[in-house]
Design a protein around this motif. Structure first.
Motif, PDB file in Angstrom:
ATOM      1  N   GLY A   1       0.812  -1.211   0.000  1.00 19.21           N
ATOM      2  CA  GLY A   1       0.000   0.000   0.000  1.00 19.21           C
ATOM      3  C   GLY A   1       0.843   1.257   0.000  1.00 19.21           C
TER       4      GLY A   1
ATOM      5  N   GLU B   1      -6.702   1.199  -2.404  1.00 16.68           N
ATOM      6  CA  GLU B   1      -7.677   1.135  -1.316  1.00 16.68           C
ATOM      7  C   GLU B   1      -8.476  -0.158  -1.356  1.00 16.68           C
ATOM      8  OE1 GLU B   1      -9.739   4.862  -1.931  1.00 16.68           O
ATOM      9  OE2 GLU B   1      -8.648   5.776  -0.244  1.00 16.68           O
TER      10      GLU B   1
ATOM     11  N   VAL C   1      -6.793  -2.988   0.670  1.00 15.67           N
ATOM     12  CA  VAL C   1      -6.647  -2.896   2.129  1.00 15.67           C
ATOM     13  C   VAL C   1      -7.717  -3.743   2.812  1.00 15.67           C
ATOM     14  CG1 VAL C   1      -6.710  -1.365   4.123  1.00 15.67           C
ATOM     15  CG2 VAL C   1      -5.628  -0.613   2.007  1.00 15.67           C
TER      16      VAL C   1
ATOM     17  N   GLY D   1      -3.644   4.704   4.426  1.00 15.86           N
ATOM     18  CA  GLY D   1      -5.011   4.995   4.005  1.00 15.86           C
ATOM     19  C   GLY D   1      -5.360   6.461   4.171  1.00 15.86           C
TER      20      GLY D   1
ATOM     21  N   ARG E   1      -6.388   9.057   1.136  1.00 13.13           N
ATOM     22  CA  ARG E   1      -7.589   9.903   1.191  1.00 13.13           C
ATOM     23  C   ARG E   1      -7.214  11.363   0.936  1.00 13.13           C
ATOM     24  NH1 ARG E   1     -11.668   9.214  -0.306  1.00 13.13           N
ATOM     25  NH2 ARG E   1     -10.518   7.744  -1.576  1.00 13.13           N
TER      26      ARG E   1
END
Length: 815
Positions: free
Chosen positions: A713, A740, A743, A760, A764
């Motif tokens: 990620g 995303e 995850v 994350g 965003r």
């Protein structure tokens, strides 16, 4: 090309441009008004007689097909041969020094070339013409088109085009990076013979690299249409390139007069007339064995990225069976015959050819080669994801076997020790020695523990072995329950050896740290230090606990206490001459100094660690790369001026070189370092290299980790930053969406969960969802046991990455 006028040469060049031909003609007329009237006349005539007319095709398609297949062994389209073709070599004295010919296809030849200006070797592609210097217009157009399409595809798996030009005689050429290596045809043969280190797994990884290049091309609305082993090159250092974009289709160009329209009458015929005509039904650009049914039928509107998916499936078919679809090993078959067979139905059943085994790969191949496009893998990413899933499962099986061997060795040692205990306590009964190591480990903790209630030391030893295994596989929650039971047994038996008791406490602290229960980890280590006391015989073990304690305090953000412990340890290790331990302490101390803002002292400390790493015989050689990475991060912490960024870049390059040399290019640490360097380069504005490194890192880390791992990620995140910095917002958002979707917090805990949450939040923020990002950061800060300073650094990291991506004035969202 003496029979072509200067205006015809200009018009031929315009045909290779991407975009509307009418716009290109008008722009050229404005630049060169002296030829404007004649150029507009050429365009009007071309528009009234597009290349799709039957007369044009009946003459031109045969030549184009023969051009396309002349380099394919055993795939001659017709017994009628075109006039001899030869490379039309440009006269470029003083600029390029033409060397030997490397390869020749149906449209052009590749020459080794020396660039006299930049002093480098290149590859030059020149068009093939006839003895009188003539070049068929369609061939020239395709040649120019290949150069221009390829030049617009900036991807590590596509050879970059450096220059397109012509000499005074109109002999066109383009230069590109010289790739030394083998094509995939040769490699597939080596796989069949299991020679030169080539096997199925290694070849599948080559296919994945091709898929990555195609995924990128598809994102640019380009379909290759001629994927085959001969068009895939593998360099001497593992580079993989997808070549020959001369037949590429630009989606959405169907209504443009300059679009490729290789259409022909409905019945395939061949003729021995002077024009060497050969007509085949529909648009049959491509190579028959790897051609999708919609290509073979000439359904121009049906050409899509799924057409390339079919071709990749056909290469996979050849990899698994040893022969291309519709062909037999070492036997030629005419392309017209292959096209006819393709139109009639699918190739021979792959599972029958392969035999038992490889069912998963066969299923992947069958889906890719489905005759109905909508029933294939939905995208190139889906196809490559299926292959990657297979490889990950295979790798997991290999790792599981390796762990099993490792665990078996541990269990055998435990069994030998316990067998001795049984004989001494139980009168010679050594039942455990007759139990296999695998059975011991596979029994599970609860079942294994049953029956040893009256033998606490035996039970404690088994708990210790099992908990260590669980820690190794990141099962920290389960490890804690076993360690707490073991600790209880040891506390109730103070006569048992002290070192094992301390080891249990250290493992328990490690488990709590993995779960980010940092206060609990600190309490456990304090208990270990209390237990050891000031006994000189326990001094070395005390130092080990203090090292772990200092590392924990650094993670918590208690930098003052951490540095005090480390400074005391440096004195102790220097006095005892323990260079290996001293190297690690200096490394930790340098990290603490950097976090405290003392960059000069941090750099001096890292230098001492580096010197010890090089000179001490008991220091692992790969540790140098970790020290260099820490120094680079310290440079970035000290400021973002050009000098600091350059220093960080140099350190990371050195770390990558060390890691590759000692661990290998495919090791996860090499991938992490490449990702870090990509982040540094984007901050310096070196976007192209940053993107190449980030994509290489992503490939490496996806091989090493499951898709849900935070390291994967984080690499998606850096690549998204690079794309945003390059104003490729749409591509970046698509990448963020993919990241995303991978995850899965339900399978993560502790440190990995915290890393995933932080990534994350940044993803965003990169999407502009600052409210969502701030909420995640707040949730993370409220649930993680760490100092305020660490949390402030987390916020600064987010803001810094947003600035790197070109997102500014967002500080108020994160106050």
């Amino acid at each position: 090309m003496g029979d072509l006028s200067p205006v015809e040469l200009v018009f031929a060049r315009l045909l290779g441009l991407r975009g509307r031909l009418a716009d290109a003609v008008e722009a050229e007329c404005e630049k060169n008004p002296e030829i404007a009237d004649e150029l507009r006349e050429k365009f009007a005539h071309y528009s009234e007689n597009p290349p799709g007319s039957a007369k044009r095709n009946s003459r031109g398609l045969a030549r184009r097909l023969v051009d396309r297949y002349s380099d394919e062994l055993g795939e001659s389209l017709t017994s009628v041969r075109p006039p001899p073709s030869e490379p039309l070599l440009p006269k470029l004295e003083g600029r390029y020094d033409l060397k030997n010919e490397l390869a020749r296809g149906g449209m052009g030849a590749i020459l080794r070339t020396w660039d006299t200006v930049l002093s480098r070797e290149l590859a030059m592609k020149v068009v093939l013409g006839h003895a009188d210097g003539d070049v068929p217009p369609e061939r020239l157009r395709r040649f120019l088109r290949e150069a221009r399409v390829t030049a617009q595809l900036a991807h590590p798996g596509i050879v970059p085009v450096h220059e397109l030009g012509s000499d005074a005689d109109g002999h066109f050429f383009f230069t590109m990076r010289l790739v030394e290596g083998r094509d995939l045809r040769s490699i597939l043969r080596l796989v069949q013979k299991n020679q030169d280190g080539w096997n199925l797994t290694r070849a599948l990884n080559v296919l994945l690299r091709v898929c990555e290049a195609l995924s990128y091309a598809h994102s640019k609305d380009v379909v290759h249409r001629d994927i085959k082993p001969a068009n895939v090159m593998v360099g001497a250092f593992g580079e993989v390139y997808l070549m020959d974009w001369g037949l590429a289709k630009l989606l959405g160009e169907e209504n443009d007069p300059e679009a490729v329209q290789d259409r022909a009458p409905s019945q395939p015929t061949s003729s021995g007339s002077a024009d060497h005509s050969l007509t085949l039904e529909g648009a049959v650009v491509g190579t028959p064995s790897y051609m999708a049914p919609e290509q073979a039928k000439g359904i121009e509107s049906a050409i899509s990225p799924l057409t390339d998916v079919y071709a990749m499936g056909a290469i996979l078919y050849q990899l698994l069976s040893g022969a291309a679809p519709f062909r037999e090993k070492d036997r030629a078959r005419a392309p017209a015959s292959i096209l006819e067979a393709l139109r009639e139905g699918p190739p021979a059943d792959l599972q029958t050819l392969v035999g038992d085994g490889l069912e998963e790969l066969v299923a992947i191949c069958n889906k890719a080669m489905n005759r109905e496009p909508e029933r294939r893998h939905s995208s190139m990413e889906s196809f490559s994801g299926a292959i990657r899933g297979y490889l990950e499962a295979e790798q997991e099986a290999v790792e599981a076997a390796r762990r099993a061997r490792r665990e078996a060795a541990r269990a055998e040692r435990v069994a030998e020790y316990l067998g001795g205990l049984f004989r001494s306590h139980g009168g010679g009964s050594a039942s455990l020695l007759r139990t296999s190591a695998w059975t011991v480990l596979d029994a599970g903790a609860e079942e294994l523990m049953s029956g040893f209630e009256d033998q606490p030391l035996t039970r404690a030893t088994l708990l210790a072995s099992l908990s260590e295994i669980l820690l190794d596989v990141d099962a920290s929650n389960r490890a804690i329950s076993l360690l707490e039971e073991e600790l209880s047994l040891r506390q109730n038996n103070p006569s048992w050896p002290l070192p094992e008791h301390v080891v249990t406490l250290r493992k328990l602290a490690r488990a709590h740290e993995e779960l980010r229960s940092l206060s609990k980890a600190e309490s456990v280590l304090e208990e270990a230090l209390t237990l050891l006391g000031d006994d000189p015989e326990s001094q070395e073990m005390r130092w080990q606990v203090l090292e772990q304690f200092a590392s924990l305090l650094r993670v918590r953000g208690d930098l003052q206490r951490s540095s005090e412990i480390l400074i005391d340890l440096t004195s102790a290790y220097e006095e005892e001459g323990k260079d290996g331990q001293l190297c690690e302490v200096f490394h930790q101390l340098g990290q603490v100094m950097a976090l405290r803002g003392n960059s000069r002292e941090a750099n001096r400390t890292f230098e001492r660690a580096k010197a010890l790493c090089i000179s001490a015989p008991d220091v692992e050689t790969a540790r140098l790369s970790r020290i260099q990475k820490s120094r680079a991060m310290a440079c970035l912490l000290s400021g973002e001026d050009g000098k600091s960024l350059q220093k960080a870049e140099d350190l990371l390059r050195s770390a990558i070189s060390n890691s590759i040399e000692n661990l290998g290019v495919d090791h996860h640490w090499s991938g992490i370092l490449q990702r870090d360097l990509a982040g540094c380069l984007v901050r310096r504005g070196v976007i192209a290299e940053a993107e190449e490194l980030a994509r290489q890192a992503l490939v490496t880390l996806r091989r090493c980790y499951l898709p849900t791992h935070p390291e994967v990620g984080a690499t998606f995140m850096i690549l998204a930053v690079i794309l945003l910095a390059d104003d490729r917002t749409r591509e970046a958002r698509r990448l963020i969406g993919e990241a995303e979707s991978l995850v899965d917090l339900s399978v993560l805990n502790g440190k990995l969960r915290a890393q995933a949450l932080e990534t994350g939040a940044i993803l965003r923020a990169l999407c502009g969802d600052h409210l969502g990002a701030a909420f995640i950061i707040g949730e993370l800060n409220s649930n993680v046991d760490e100092s305020e300073g660490v949390q402030v650094q987390r916020k600064l990291n987010l803001l810094c990455l947003c600035r790197d991506a070109g997102i500014v004035d967002i500080d108020d969202h994160y106050r």
